[in-house]
Enzyme design. Structure first.
Site, short mmCIF file in Angstrom:
data_model
loop_
_atom_site.label_atom_id
_atom_site.label_comp_id
_atom_site.label_asym_id
_atom_site.label_seq_id
_atom_site.Cartn_x
_atom_site.Cartn_y
_atom_site.Cartn_z
N GLY A 71 41.60 26.88 71.88
CA GLY A 71 41.03 26.52 70.59
C GLY A 71 40.34 25.16 70.52
O GLY A 71 39.91 24.73 69.45
N ASP A 98 37.80 34.85 79.67
CA ASP A 98 38.95 34.80 78.77
C ASP A 98 39.14 36.20 78.19
O ASP A 98 38.20 36.76 77.63
CB ASP A 98 38.61 33.80 77.64
CG ASP A 98 39.77 33.59 76.69
OD1 ASP A 98 40.73 34.38 76.74
OD2 ASP A 98 39.71 32.64 75.90
N1 LIG Z 1 32.66 20.05 67.10
C1 LIG Z 1 32.97 21.06 66.32
N2 LIG Z 1 32.84 20.97 64.98
C2 LIG Z 1 33.14 22.00 64.18
N3 LIG Z 1 33.60 23.18 64.60
C3 LIG Z 1 33.77 23.33 65.93
C4 LIG Z 1 33.46 22.31 66.85
N4 LIG Z 1 33.73 22.78 68.11
C5 LIG Z 1 34.18 24.03 67.97
N5 LIG Z 1 34.20 24.37 66.66
C6 LIG Z 1 34.69 25.63 66.09
O1 LIG Z 1 36.07 25.78 66.47
C7 LIG Z 1 36.37 27.13 66.70
C8 LIG Z 1 36.96 27.31 68.09
O2 LIG Z 1 35.96 27.00 69.04
P1 LIG Z 1 35.84 27.78 70.43
O3 LIG Z 1 35.90 29.25 70.23
O4 LIG Z 1 34.65 27.21 71.10
O5 LIG Z 1 37.18 27.29 71.12
P2 LIG Z 1 37.87 27.83 72.47
O6 LIG Z 1 38.54 26.65 73.09
O7 LIG Z 1 36.89 28.56 73.29
O8 LIG Z 1 38.94 28.83 71.87
P3 LIG Z 1 39.87 29.88 72.68
O9 LIG Z 1 40.84 29.06 73.47
O10 LIG Z 1 40.51 30.65 71.58
O11 LIG Z 1 38.93 30.68 73.53
C9 LIG Z 1 35.07 27.90 66.50
O12 LIG Z 1 35.07 28.41 65.20
C10 LIG Z 1 33.98 26.85 66.65
O13 LIG Z 1 32.82 27.14 65.91
#
Ligand SMILES: Nc1ncnc2c1ncn2[C@@H]1O[C@H](COP(=O)(O)OP(=O)(O)OP(=O)(O)O)[C@@H](O)[C@H]1O
Length: 381
Positions: A71, A98
């Site tokens: 996340g 993933d």
């Molecule tokens: N800098 C930011 N500002 C605002 N929202 C963000 C930012 N970075 C990511 N997000 C939001 O946070 C959420 C999680 O991001 P993301 O899916 O890229 O995380 P992840 O690490 O890939 O998650 P997972 O481990 O579940 O795969 C998404 O809704 C994304 O749009």
């Protein structure tokens, strides 16, 4: 400073152009960017590590793996990097390994189906691939299980060779298969992707970006070829020996030898993937974190494991940093808390030397190519 101002005005222009609703976040963004710049200097981070220009140069294929705690924004960062590469002329593939894919959500396009799907809205070639690690793992287990000696054991028992069959059984391959390190599915999937990308039809893709599953497992996977050599490998070798003994005794080929060959092939691919992972000319692992003590501690452990496995890491992204000019108590308290967490990075023996990139928490979800481009232009400098 001039470069910073240029960067801010570019970000503002982009936000107006592509996603007007980002605009409210930008006044605070200016301060975050300023903080970012001074922080990078303050921490004295790897000044020898170059920025995006360096990631862009050379047409030789390069693999970027983005990983971190769940996340924190791995998918957003990986997708924004893929868009940036494509918009700078690199035919690019972004791959999600993933099991809980979010590439489709991040690009706001349907990229499902386990095959290469073109991403719309970028300046040059960008394909996405969401692979199903569980499916790759099923294939792997099917190949492995066929060499567990079960079929051979039955035949041998019926021929009065039960003792040897029991010795084979003592190797407990089935148990070994259940003790396969967690995350094996992902490395199997990654190795399969890397293998098929070696085919000449994919030669033109010069940047491959991997959005990996949440922390950790990817690392242990690098030792998988050794695991296969050490445990399953022994059984495979014994099985091969028995098969040829079986053939010379009874003139009959033992069924299942194909499976052991398959396993050998897979092991070969995985060893190749490990070599690629460890080669700084071809691969870079980028850690993504958020400014909390827990996430930073996990990133530190991740870096330690990557170092142990000799995987090149140069950059750390700190995502979702609160703007400094918060007009509410909650916001300013939260930022203070984040700053304390970020401060720990300076003294962290693992993370202190990495080049830091801070990305502000923007006031809306990052979804779709324009938003990813916006994020990429802030981040990849
Ligand atoms: N800098 C930011 N500002 C605002 N929202 C963000 C930012 N970075 C990511 N997000 C939001 O946070 C959420 C999680 O991001 P993301 O899916 O890229 O995380 P992840 O690490 O890939 O998650 P997972 O481990 O579940 O795969 C998404 O809704 C994304 O749009």
């Amino acid at each position: 400073m001039a470069a910073l101002v240029r960067c801010i005005s570019r970000a503002q222009k982009l936000s107006l152009l592509y996603c007007g609703s980002f605009y409210p976040a930008l006044s605070s963004l200016q301060e975050v960017l300023f903080f970012t710049s001074s922080r990078v200097r303050f921490l004295g981070t790897a000044s020898e590590v170059h920025g995006f220009d360096d990631m862009m140069t050379r047409n030789q294929r390069k693999y970027y793996m983005l990983g971190g705690k769940g996340g924190v924004g791995k998918t957003s960062c990986a997708a924004s990097l893929a868009v940036k590469f494509a918009n700078h002329g690199h035919p690019t593939i972004v791959v999600s390994t993933d099991p809980a894919h979010s590439l489709s959500d991040s690009f706001a396009q349907d990229l499902t189906g386990g095959r290469l799907v073109p991403v719309e809205g970028v300046d040059s070639l960008l394909y996405a691939l969401e692979i199903n690690p569980e499916k790759s793992m099923e294939e792997f287990q099917a190949a492995s299980q066929n060499v567990d000696g079960g079929g051979l054991k039955n035949v041998m028992e019926s021929m009065g060779l039960g003792m040897i069959a029991n010795q084979l059984g003592d190797l407990k391959l089935e148990e070994l298969l259940h003790t396969i390190p967690p995350g094996t599915d992902e490395i199997v999937a990654i190795s399969k992707v890397m293998h098929f990308l070696e085919s000449s039809e994919y030669d033109k893709f010069t940047r491959i970006v991997f959005d990996t599953a949440p922390t950790g497992h990817t690392l242990r996977l690098l030792s998988l070829p050794d695991f296969l050599d050490g445990s399953i490998g022994k059984v495979v070798k014994l099985k091969k020996k028995l098969s040829s003994a079986f053939k010379s005794l009874f003139g009959k080929e033992e069924a299942g030898i194909d499976a052991s060959d398959k396993l050998e092939t897979l092991k070969g691919w995985m060893a190749k993937v490990r070599d690629l992972f460890q080669d700084p000319d071809t691969t870079e692992f980028i850690i993504v974190t958020i400014p909390t003590v827990m996430a930073i501690s996990e990133s530190s452990r991740l870096h330690a494991s990557l170092k142990k496995e000799r995987v090149p890491v140069q950059r750390l992204i700190i995502n979702q940093v609160m703007p400094s000019s918060s007009d509410c108590k909650f916001g300013s308290m939260k930022r203070k808390d984040q700053m304390r967490a970020i401060e720990r990075i300076r003294d962290d023996s693992e993370l202190g030397g990495l080049k830091l990139y801070q990305v502000p928490l923007v006031d809306m979800e990052i979804r779709g190519v324009p938003a990813l481009k916006f994020m990429g232009d802030m981040l990849w400098r």
